[in-house]
Write a protein that holds these residues in place. Structure first.
Motif, PDB file in Angstrom:
ATOM      1  N   GLN A   1       9.492 -27.174  58.714  1.00 10.51           N
ATOM      2  CA  GLN A   1       9.254 -28.019  59.738  1.00 10.51           C
ATOM      3  C   GLN A   1       8.883 -27.251  61.164  1.00 10.51           C
ATOM      4  O   GLN A   1       8.014 -27.326  61.824  1.00 10.51           O
ATOM      5  N   LEU A   2       9.836 -26.361  61.180  1.00  6.09           N
ATOM      6  CA  LEU A   2       9.989 -25.455  62.574  1.00  6.09           C
ATOM      7  C   LEU A   2       8.751 -24.612  62.442  1.00  6.09           C
ATOM      8  O   LEU A   2       8.055 -24.430  63.619  1.00  6.09           O
ATOM      9  N   ARG A   3       8.632 -24.129  61.365  1.00  6.65           N
ATOM     10  CA  ARG A   3       7.530 -23.145  61.043  1.00  6.65           C
ATOM     11  C   ARG A   3       5.764 -23.634  61.469  1.00  6.65           C
ATOM     12  O   ARG A   3       5.289 -23.082  62.199  1.00  6.65           O
ATOM     13  N   ALA A   4       6.090 -24.866  60.974  1.00  4.65           N
ATOM     14  CA  ALA A   4       4.465 -25.684  61.321  1.00  4.65           C
ATOM     15  C   ALA A   4       4.419 -25.919  62.495  1.00  4.65           C
ATOM     16  O   ALA A   4       3.441 -26.109  63.068  1.00  4.65           O
ATOM     17  N   THR A   5       5.496 -26.445  63.235  1.00  4.82           N
ATOM     18  CA  THR A   5       5.290 -26.841  64.671  1.00  4.82           C
ATOM     19  C   THR A   5       4.873 -25.648  65.431  1.00  4.82           C
ATOM     20  O   THR A   5       4.192 -25.598  66.452  1.00  4.82           O
ATOM     21  N   LEU A   6       5.522 -24.713  65.355  1.00  2.00           N
ATOM     22  CA  LEU A   6       5.361 -23.238  65.874  1.00  2.00           C
ATOM     23  C   LEU A   6       4.012 -22.806  65.717  1.00  2.00           C
ATOM     24  O   LEU A   6       3.127 -22.308  66.788  1.00  2.00           O
ATOM     25  N   GLN A   7       3.355 -22.884  64.680  1.00  2.00           N
ATOM     26  CA  GLN A   7       2.258 -22.504  64.200  1.00  2.00           C
ATOM     27  C   GLN A   7       1.286 -23.316  65.015  1.00  2.00           C
ATOM     28  O   GLN A   7       0.276 -22.888  65.507  1.00  2.00           O
ATOM     29  N   GLN A   8       1.448 -24.566  64.981  1.00  2.00           N
ATOM     30  CA  GLN A   8       0.410 -25.728  65.605  1.00  2.00           C
ATOM     31  C   GLN A   8       0.383 -25.389  67.070  1.00  2.00           C
ATOM     32  O   GLN A   8      -0.671 -25.502  67.452  1.00  2.00           O
ATOM     33  N   ALA A   9       1.435 -25.223  67.823  1.00  2.00           N
ATOM     34  CA  ALA A   9       1.593 -24.759  69.158  1.00  2.00           C
ATOM     35  C   ALA A   9       0.779 -23.455  69.455  1.00  2.00           C
ATOM     36  O   ALA A   9       0.305 -23.577  70.455  1.00  2.00           O
ATOM     37  N   ALA A  10       0.863 -22.526  68.584  1.00  2.00           N
ATOM     38  CA  ALA A  10       0.406 -21.202  69.040  1.00  2.00           C
ATOM     39  C   ALA A  10      -1.233 -21.378  68.980  1.00  2.00           C
ATOM     40  O   ALA A  10      -1.891 -20.973  69.528  1.00  2.00           O
ATOM     41  N   ALA A  11      -1.523 -22.145  67.803  1.00  6.28           N
ATOM     42  CA  ALA A  11      -3.158 -22.372  67.415  1.00  6.28           C
ATOM     43  C   ALA A  11      -3.769 -23.313  68.510  1.00  6.28           C
ATOM     44  O   ALA A  11      -4.738 -23.012  68.952  1.00  6.28           O
ATOM     45  N   ALA A  12      -2.927 -24.052  69.232  1.00  3.26           N
ATOM     46  CA  ALA A  12      -3.387 -24.787  70.077  1.00  3.26           C
ATOM     47  C   ALA A  12      -3.488 -24.196  71.624  1.00  3.26           C
ATOM     48  O   ALA A  12      -3.899 -25.102  72.553  1.00  3.26           O
ATOM     49  N   HIS A  13      -2.922 -22.951  71.723  1.00  2.00           N
ATOM     50  CA  HIS A  13      -2.765 -22.599  72.983  1.00  2.00           C
ATOM     51  C   HIS A  13      -4.124 -22.022  73.594  1.00  2.00           C
ATOM     52  O   HIS A  13      -5.019 -21.752  72.765  1.00  2.00           O
ATOM     53  N   PRO A  14      -4.525 -22.576  74.828  1.00  2.00           N
ATOM     54  CA  PRO A  14      -5.928 -22.377  75.388  1.00  2.00           C
ATOM     55  C   PRO A  14      -6.554 -20.945  75.284  1.00  2.00           C
ATOM     56  O   PRO A  14      -7.482 -20.496  75.476  1.00  2.00           O
ATOM     57  N   GLY A  15      -5.466 -19.805  75.311  1.00  2.00           N
ATOM     58  CA  GLY A  15      -6.030 -18.575  75.181  1.00  2.00           C
ATOM     59  C   GLY A  15      -6.347 -17.763  73.735  1.00  2.00           C
ATOM     60  O   GLY A  15      -6.681 -16.918  73.665  1.00  2.00           O
ATOM     61  N   VAL A  16      -6.266 -18.901  72.774  1.00  2.00           N
ATOM     62  CA  VAL A  16      -6.625 -18.495  71.341  1.00  2.00           C
ATOM     63  C   VAL A  16      -8.043 -18.500  71.335  1.00  2.00           C
ATOM     64  O   VAL A  16      -8.638 -19.883  71.287  1.00  2.00           O
ATOM     65  N   PRO A  17      -8.823 -17.619  70.760  1.00  2.00           N
ATOM     66  CA  PRO A  17     -10.037 -17.657  70.602  1.00  2.00           C
ATOM     67  C   PRO A  17     -10.537 -18.379  69.210  1.00  2.00           C
ATOM     68  O   PRO A  17      -9.608 -18.274  68.300  1.00  2.00           O
ATOM     69  N   PRO A  18     -11.679 -18.757  69.071  1.00  2.00           N
ATOM     70  CA  PRO A  18     -12.126 -19.310  67.567  1.00  2.00           C
ATOM     71  C   PRO A  18     -12.043 -18.509  66.587  1.00  2.00           C
ATOM     72  O   PRO A  18     -12.313 -17.084  66.750  1.00  2.00           O
ATOM     73  N   GLY A  19     -11.693 -18.947  65.682  1.00  2.00           N
ATOM     74  CA  GLY A  19     -11.484 -18.030  64.404  1.00  2.00           C
ATOM     75  C   GLY A  19     -10.205 -17.098  64.130  1.00  2.00           C
ATOM     76  O   GLY A  19     -10.017 -16.606  63.350  1.00  2.00           O
ATOM     77  N   ALA A  20      -9.297 -17.268  65.347  1.00  2.00           N
ATOM     78  CA  ALA A  20      -8.046 -16.777  65.246  1.00  2.00           C
ATOM     79  C   ALA A  20      -6.987 -17.341  64.016  1.00  2.00           C
ATOM     80  O   ALA A  20      -7.108 -18.385  63.914  1.00  2.00           O
ATOM     81  N   ARG A  21      -6.129 -16.445  63.712  1.00  2.00           N
ATOM     82  CA  ARG A  21      -5.251 -17.130  62.890  1.00  2.00           C
ATOM     83  C   ARG A  21      -3.682 -17.016  63.186  1.00  2.00           C
ATOM     84  O   ARG A  21      -3.355 -15.935  64.024  1.00  2.00           O
ATOM     85  N   THR A  22      -2.976 -17.849  63.174  1.00  2.00           N
ATOM     86  CA  THR A  22      -1.510 -17.491  63.788  1.00  2.00           C
ATOM     87  C   THR A  22      -0.583 -17.516  62.461  1.00  2.00           C
ATOM     88  O   THR A  22      -0.736 -18.067  61.440  1.00  2.00           O
ATOM     89  N   VAL A  23       0.453 -16.601  62.665  1.00  2.00           N
ATOM     90  CA  VAL A  23       1.324 -16.272  61.493  1.00  2.00           C
ATOM     91  C   VAL A  23       2.838 -16.404  62.223  1.00  2.00           C
ATOM     92  O   VAL A  23       3.033 -15.885  63.243  1.00  2.00           O
ATOM     93  N   VAL A  24       3.712 -17.153  61.623  1.00  2.00           N
ATOM     94  CA  VAL A  24       4.922 -17.240  62.230  1.00  2.00           C
ATOM     95  C   VAL A  24       6.007 -17.016  61.079  1.00  2.00           C
ATOM     96  O   VAL A  24       5.915 -17.106  59.903  1.00  2.00           O
ATOM     97  N   GLU A  25       6.818 -16.128  61.663  1.00  2.00           N
ATOM     98  CA  GLU A  25       7.951 -15.660  60.824  1.00  2.00           C
ATOM     99  C   GLU A  25       9.275 -16.058  61.413  1.00  2.00           C
ATOM    100  O   GLU A  25       9.613 -15.565  62.573  1.00  2.00           O
ATOM    101  N   LEU A  26      10.061 -16.817  60.768  1.00  2.00           N
ATOM    102  CA  LEU A  26      11.230 -16.940  61.186  1.00  2.00           C
ATOM    103  C   LEU A  26      12.478 -16.376  60.822  1.00  2.00           C
ATOM    104  O   LEU A  26      12.428 -15.643  59.571  1.00  2.00           O
ATOM    105  N   GLY A  27      13.304 -15.858  61.695  1.00  2.00           N
ATOM    106  CA  GLY A  27      14.457 -15.122  61.490  1.00  2.00           C
ATOM    107  C   GLY A  27      15.604 -15.712  60.843  1.00  2.00           C
ATOM    108  O   GLY A  27      15.374 -16.970  60.430  1.00  2.00           O
TER     109      GLY A  27
END
Length: 242
Positions: free
Chosen positions: A44-70
């Motif tokens: 759940q944490l990974r999915a939410t962080l990934q969603q937040a990163a993808a929705a950031h206004p600085g993300v260009p079209p076609g970018a992909r987000t990768v989240v690694e939890l420690g």
């Protein structure tokens, strides 16, 4: 182990004002910090962080987000908890820490889970090893996927003709910090001063009181004798934000 329901609200601001949606999930209470959060909560944490990163206004079209939890420190031990509330980081990119707070259990506790959020998009990297002082040409660059979260990536038209401030290894992304700052004008030069405020834009002339180095604030004496401070943004041009 007893099965309990973790109910938490995903709220607040992530990056440039992202509002996180509410979510809930069922999970198993764990006694050892090495097992907190459990697999369901981690997902759940990974999915939410990934969603937040993808929705950031600085993300260009076609970018992909990768989240690694420690992992949390396995030497610590925590009491079982019936409800864990995440506390989201202010930044959506890069190295972040997610707060995990036990709000219902025999002992309240609060820990931080490290995570890395990458935003991968096409950018420009060094085509070969490049020495400091290299004036960039098209042959020095090649297209590749780079991590935007690791620093600002400059587009090729803005790279050509720029000078490297430090050496770059082949395949290393070319970032703004790798470029030598440009001098837009010298002390004593007549410059255009543009004052920008809410709903208006005023321009005039003035005399630079120091060299105009890219990214460094400079003082300018206007024709009326007033001293203003602004940022050099182009040749013989200073922008003042009011």
């Amino acid at each position: 182990m007893d099965v309990v329901r973790f109910a938490f609200r995903l709220c607040g601001r992530v990056g440039a004002g992202l509002a996180l949606a509410a979510a809930s999930l069922a999970a198993v209470a764990q006694a050892a910090v090495a097992e907190v959060p459990d697999a369901a909560l981690r997902e759940q944490l990974r999915a939410t962080l990934q969603q937040a990163a993808a929705a950031h206004p600085g993300v260009p079209p076609g970018a992909r987000t990768v989240v690694e939890l420690g992992r949390l420190d396995a030497r610590l031990r925590l009491a079982p908890c019936e409800r864990i509330e995440p506390q989201w980081p202010a930044s959506a990119w890069g190295a972040v820490r997610v707060g995990l707070r036990c709000t219902a259990g025999p002992t309240r506790w609060h820990v931080h889970l490290p995570a890395t959020v990458q935003v991968l998009a096409p950018g420009w990297v060094a085509a070969a090893d490049l020495a400091a002082g290299t004036e960039l040409e098209a042959a020095h660059l090649r297209r590749a996927e780079v991590d935007l979260a690791a620093g600002g990536v400059v587009e090729q038209p803005l790279l050509l003709g720029r000078t490297l401030a430090r050496p770059l290894a082949a395949g290393a992304p070319v970032r703004a910090a790798d470029l030598r700052a440009r001098q837009w004008f010298a002390a004593g030069d007549v410059v255009q001063v543009v004052a920008v405020g809410r709903g208006y834009r005023i321009s005039g002339q003035g005399q630079a009181m120091a060299a105009g180095i890219e990214g460094q604030r400079v003082r300018v004496r206007t024709d009326s004798g007033r001293i203003v401070t602004g940022v050099p943004v182009a040749p013989s041009r200073v922008e003042v934000t009011l």
